[in-house]
Design an enzyme around this catalytic site. Structure first.
Site, PDB file in Angstrom:
ATOM      1  N   GLY A 161     -12.276  -4.288   1.816  1.00  0.00           N
ATOM      2  CA  GLY A 161     -13.680  -3.902   1.969  1.00  0.00           C
ATOM      3  C   GLY A 161     -14.140  -2.929   0.895  1.00  0.00           C
ATOM      4  O   GLY A 161     -15.266  -3.034   0.398  1.00  0.00           O
TER       5      GLY A 161
ATOM      6  N   GLY B   3      -7.678  -7.744  -0.270  1.00  0.00           N
ATOM      7  CA  GLY B   3      -7.829  -8.627   0.879  1.00  0.00           C
ATOM      8  C   GLY B   3      -7.021  -9.909   0.750  1.00  0.00           C
ATOM      9  O   GLY B   3      -5.860  -9.897   0.327  1.00  0.00           O
TER      10      GLY B   3
ATOM     11  N   LYS C 208     -17.241 -16.779   4.232  1.00  0.00           N
ATOM     12  CA  LYS C 208     -18.683 -16.747   4.504  1.00  0.00           C
ATOM     13  C   LYS C 208     -19.549 -16.242   3.365  1.00  0.00           C
ATOM     14  O   LYS C 208     -19.237 -15.230   2.739  1.00  0.00           O
ATOM     15  CB  LYS C 208     -18.939 -15.835   5.707  1.00  0.00           C
ATOM     16  CG  LYS C 208     -18.337 -16.367   6.975  1.00  0.00           C
ATOM     17  CD  LYS C 208     -18.792 -15.539   8.156  1.00  0.00           C
ATOM     18  CE  LYS C 208     -17.954 -15.848   9.372  1.00  0.00           C
ATOM     19  NZ  LYS C 208     -17.265 -14.675   9.890  1.00  0.00           N
TER      20      LYS C 208
ATOM     21  N   ARG D 281       0.818  -1.215   0.000  1.00  0.00           N
ATOM     22  CA  ARG D 281       0.000   0.000   0.000  1.00  0.00           C
ATOM     23  C   ARG D 281       0.857   1.272   0.000  1.00  0.00           C
ATOM     24  O   ARG D 281       0.424   2.296  -0.522  1.00  0.00           O
ATOM     25  CB  ARG D 281      -0.944  -0.001   1.198  1.00  0.00           C
ATOM     26  CG  ARG D 281      -2.157  -0.891   0.958  1.00  0.00           C
ATOM     27  CD  ARG D 281      -3.067  -0.897   2.147  1.00  0.00           C
ATOM     28  NE  ARG D 281      -4.373  -1.432   1.804  1.00  0.00           N
ATOM     29  CZ  ARG D 281      -5.304  -1.710   2.705  1.00  0.00           C
ATOM     30  NH1 ARG D 281      -5.064  -1.513   3.989  1.00  0.00           N
ATOM     31  NH2 ARG D 281      -6.477  -2.170   2.320  1.00  0.00           N
TER      32      ARG D 281
HETATM   33  N1  LIG Z   1     -12.971 -24.368   3.020  1.00  0.00           N
HETATM   34  C1  LIG Z   1     -12.670 -23.498   3.961  1.00  0.00           C
HETATM   35  N2  LIG Z   1     -12.956 -23.738   5.257  1.00  0.00           N
HETATM   36  C2  LIG Z   1     -12.634 -22.852   6.210  1.00  0.00           C
HETATM   37  N3  LIG Z   1     -12.034 -21.665   5.970  1.00  0.00           N
HETATM   38  C3  LIG Z   1     -11.738 -21.371   4.702  1.00  0.00           C
HETATM   39  C4  LIG Z   1     -12.036 -22.264   3.642  1.00  0.00           C
HETATM   40  N4  LIG Z   1     -11.624 -21.701   2.503  1.00  0.00           N
HETATM   41  C5  LIG Z   1     -11.078 -20.517   2.828  1.00  0.00           C
HETATM   42  N5  LIG Z   1     -11.133 -20.301   4.151  1.00  0.00           N
HETATM   43  C6  LIG Z   1     -10.607 -19.147   4.891  1.00  0.00           C
HETATM   44  O1  LIG Z   1     -11.288 -17.977   4.524  1.00  0.00           O
HETATM   45  C7  LIG Z   1     -10.468 -16.876   4.854  1.00  0.00           C
HETATM   46  C8  LIG Z   1     -10.677 -15.765   3.860  1.00  0.00           C
HETATM   47  O2  LIG Z   1     -12.007 -15.413   3.786  1.00  0.00           O
HETATM   48  P1  LIG Z   1     -12.526 -13.952   4.167  1.00  0.00           P
HETATM   49  O3  LIG Z   1     -13.961 -13.971   3.803  1.00  0.00           O
HETATM   50  O4  LIG Z   1     -12.105 -13.608   5.547  1.00  0.00           O
HETATM   51  O5  LIG Z   1     -11.639 -13.009   3.281  1.00  0.00           O
HETATM   52  P2  LIG Z   1     -11.793 -12.604   1.765  1.00  0.00           P
HETATM   53  O6  LIG Z   1     -12.830 -13.424   1.126  1.00  0.00           O
HETATM   54  O7  LIG Z   1     -10.469 -12.610   1.128  1.00  0.00           O
HETATM   55  O8  LIG Z   1     -12.335 -11.150   1.936  1.00  0.00           O
HETATM   56  P3  LIG Z   1     -11.501  -9.817   1.983  1.00  0.00           P
HETATM   57  O9  LIG Z   1     -11.166  -9.524   0.560  1.00  0.00           O
HETATM   58  O10 LIG Z   1     -12.457  -8.846   2.570  1.00  0.00           O
HETATM   59  O11 LIG Z   1     -10.273 -10.053   2.831  1.00  0.00           O
HETATM   60  C9  LIG Z   1      -9.058 -17.352   4.812  1.00  0.00           C
HETATM   61  O12 LIG Z   1      -8.449 -17.097   6.043  1.00  0.00           O
HETATM   62  C10 LIG Z   1      -9.174 -18.857   4.546  1.00  0.00           C
HETATM   63  O13 LIG Z   1      -8.320 -19.626   5.337  1.00  0.00           O
HETATM   64  O1  LIG Z   2      -7.575  -2.335   5.412  1.00  0.00           O
HETATM   65  C1  LIG Z   2      -8.600  -1.836   4.922  1.00  0.00           C
HETATM   66  O2  LIG Z   2      -9.453  -2.519   4.315  1.00  0.00           O
HETATM   67  C2  LIG Z   2      -8.754  -0.355   4.966  1.00  0.00           C
HETATM   68  O3  LIG Z   2      -7.588   0.277   5.360  1.00  0.00           O
HETATM   69  C3  LIG Z   2      -9.910   0.035   5.853  1.00  0.00           C
HETATM   70  O4  LIG Z   2      -9.670  -0.340   7.164  1.00  0.00           O
HETATM   71  P1  LIG Z   2     -10.892  -0.532   8.184  1.00  0.00           P
HETATM   72  O5  LIG Z   2     -11.627  -1.748   7.769  1.00  0.00           O
HETATM   73  O6  LIG Z   2     -10.269  -0.601   9.548  1.00  0.00           O
HETATM   74  O7  LIG Z   2     -11.774   0.711   8.039  1.00  0.00           O
END
Ligand SMILES: Nc1ncnc2c1ncn2[C@@H]1O[C@H](COP(=O)(O)OP(=O)(O)OP(=O)(O)O)[C@@H](O)[C@H]1O
Ligand SMILES: O=C(O)[C@H](O)COP(=O)(O)O
Length: 394
Positions: A374, A351, A197, A36
């Site tokens: 987010g 993320g 989720k 970042r």
């Molecule tokens: N089959 C599974 N069972 C349990 N946990 C899982 C599975 N697949 C992925 N995960 C977990 O889900 C997490 C990521 O999901 P999460 O929704 O927190 O982040 P994201 O989808 O990348 O969203 P963001 O972009 O906001 O970070 C990871 O830590 C991963 O280990």
């Molecule tokens: O890491 C992020 O997604 C941004 O910096 C926003 O942070 P926050 O979820 O604590 O508002």
């Protein structure tokens, strides 16, 4: 984009309050991922080259309106100085007389980093007095913090009502890439949605179902869909109250002619642990008491095929527990196939998917990796971002 950018305003000799997203991971007072910081550099150097006095502001973590020593931005100033090859001064506050005096002393092209704006309770409340105090420091406001653009806070939204407000180059690029993808996508257009989720991805799936040709589901959330299809999923992640919704998404995909892909096999484990006994099974053979922690190799092959035949892919959320080697195969396969698909424009929605791509050293082979977690999710849901709305129209 119909918002003014740094390119649309005169900057020479101006004091510029530039909101960046330096919310970076830290360990023992050291920045452990500087993505970042690097992403903000084009805007910072542009402002410097134009002869502005560059006043940077950011949040770090969630200190909840109090000073938290470990969340000071001092280590970030150090790393930024190294990256810019120029000394970056650091203030211990984010507004007030001491800060004003430091700004008085700045020459054109100098850079000052303010203290963590979330040390003040007014920041997250979007308090207008705090926004005015920030605005008093500068002639122009630049918002380059795409990662925080979904937050209506004093330094991301409130301040924009007090002084001329424009976007930075990173903000502009993020909105441009994600905006084009959603409004005028090259086809076939594929979305890959993973993560833990269903609950967190409802809005994204709903919005993307209107736009994509292929929708691929993976990660923990996939098993609510698998269950909705009538299969047993053992102890895999399940959101019971989202089964009907998952069914309705599949019906909607069919109605819209969107091809819907979900796992046909899975890597299952006896327990949720790195060293758990594990095996690959077909999706209709997940043993009771076991849990699916990754997509299986057949699924990975099908998903890779779809990726190779797409012109545009948006990816949000890992395919499995990629933090553990045993269950990283599916996420790695998706990342590798995106890296190899030369005719495919690949957008990584920030993320964990961005973290995964970094971990596999494939970041430079992706077309665009969003700096927003987010924020990019909300953008993909079709929501407006308050930090963008508040900027001046062209
Ligand atoms: N089959 C599974 N069972 C349990 N946990 C899982 C599975 N697949 C992925 N995960 C977990 O889900 C997490 C990521 O999901 P999460 O929704 O927190 O982040 P994201 O989808 O990348 O969203 P963001 O972009 O906001 O970070 C990871 O830590 C991963 O280990
Ligand atoms: O890491 C992020 O997604 C941004 O910096 C926003 O942070 P926050 O979820 O604590 O508002």
């Amino acid at each position: 984009m119909n918002k003014k950018s740094v390119k649309d305003v005169e900057l020479k000799g101006k004091r510029v309050f530039c909101r960046v997203d330096f919310n970076v991971p830290m360990e023992d007072g050291k920045v452990t991922d500087e993505t970042r910081i690097r992403a903000a550099i084009p805007t910072i150097t542009y402002l410097m080259d134009q002869g502005a006095k560059v006043i940077l502001a950011s949040h770090l973590g969630r200190p909840k309106g109090k000073v938290v020593e470990e969340l000071r931005l001092t280590p970030v100033a150090g790393r930024l100085s190294e990256l810019l090859g120029k000394d970056v001064k650091k203030a211990d506050e984010a507004y007030g007389d001491t800060v004003k005096a430091m700004i008085e002393e700045m020459e054109q092209g100098d850079v000052l980093l303010l203290e963590n704006v979330r040390f003040y309770p007014g920041e997250e409340k979007n308090d207008s007095d705090l926004a005015k105090s920030f605005a008093e420091l500068a002639d122009i406001y630049v918002n380059d913090a795409f990662g925080a653009a979904h937050r209506a806070h004093a330094s991301t939204e409130g301040i924009a009502h007090h002084i001329p407000a424009v976007s930075g180059l990173l903000m502009e690029k993020e909105l441009d890439v994600l905006g084009k993808a959603l409004s005028n996508p090259e086809r076939p257009f594929t979305a890959i949605i993973g993560g833990a989720k269903v609950k967190d991805k409802i809005g994204v799936i709903e919005n993307l179902l209107e736009k994509v040709d292929n929708l691929i589901i993976g990660g923990g959330l996939a098993y609510t869909f698998v269950k909705a299809k009538g299969y047993e999923i053992g102890n895999s992640l399940l959101e019971e109250d989202k089964i009907e919704l998952a069914k309705s998404f599949m019906v909607k995909a069919e109605e819209k002619g969107v091809k819907f892909y979900m796992p046909v096999d899975a890597v299952v484990a006896e327990e949720f642990s790195q060293q758990a006994n594990s095996k690959t099974v077909s999706i209709d053979e997940i043993p009771a008491e076991w849990m699916a922690l990754d997509i299986g190799p057949k699924t990975a092959e099908i998903y890779s095929d779809v990726i190779q035949n797409s012109k545009l892919v948006i990816w949000n959320g890992p395919m499995g527990v990629f933090e553990w080697q045993k269950f990283a195969g599916g996420t790695r396969a998706v990342a590798e196939s995106l890296a190899e698909a030369n005719d495919t424009y690949s957008v990584i929605g920030g993320g964990d998917s961005a973290a995964a791509v970094e971990k596999f050293h494939l970041a430079d082979r992706m077309s665009h990796i969003s700096t927003g977690g987010g924020a990019s999710l909300e953008f993909m849901e079709g929501k407006t971002l308050p930090g963008v709305v508040a900027l001046n129209d062209k």
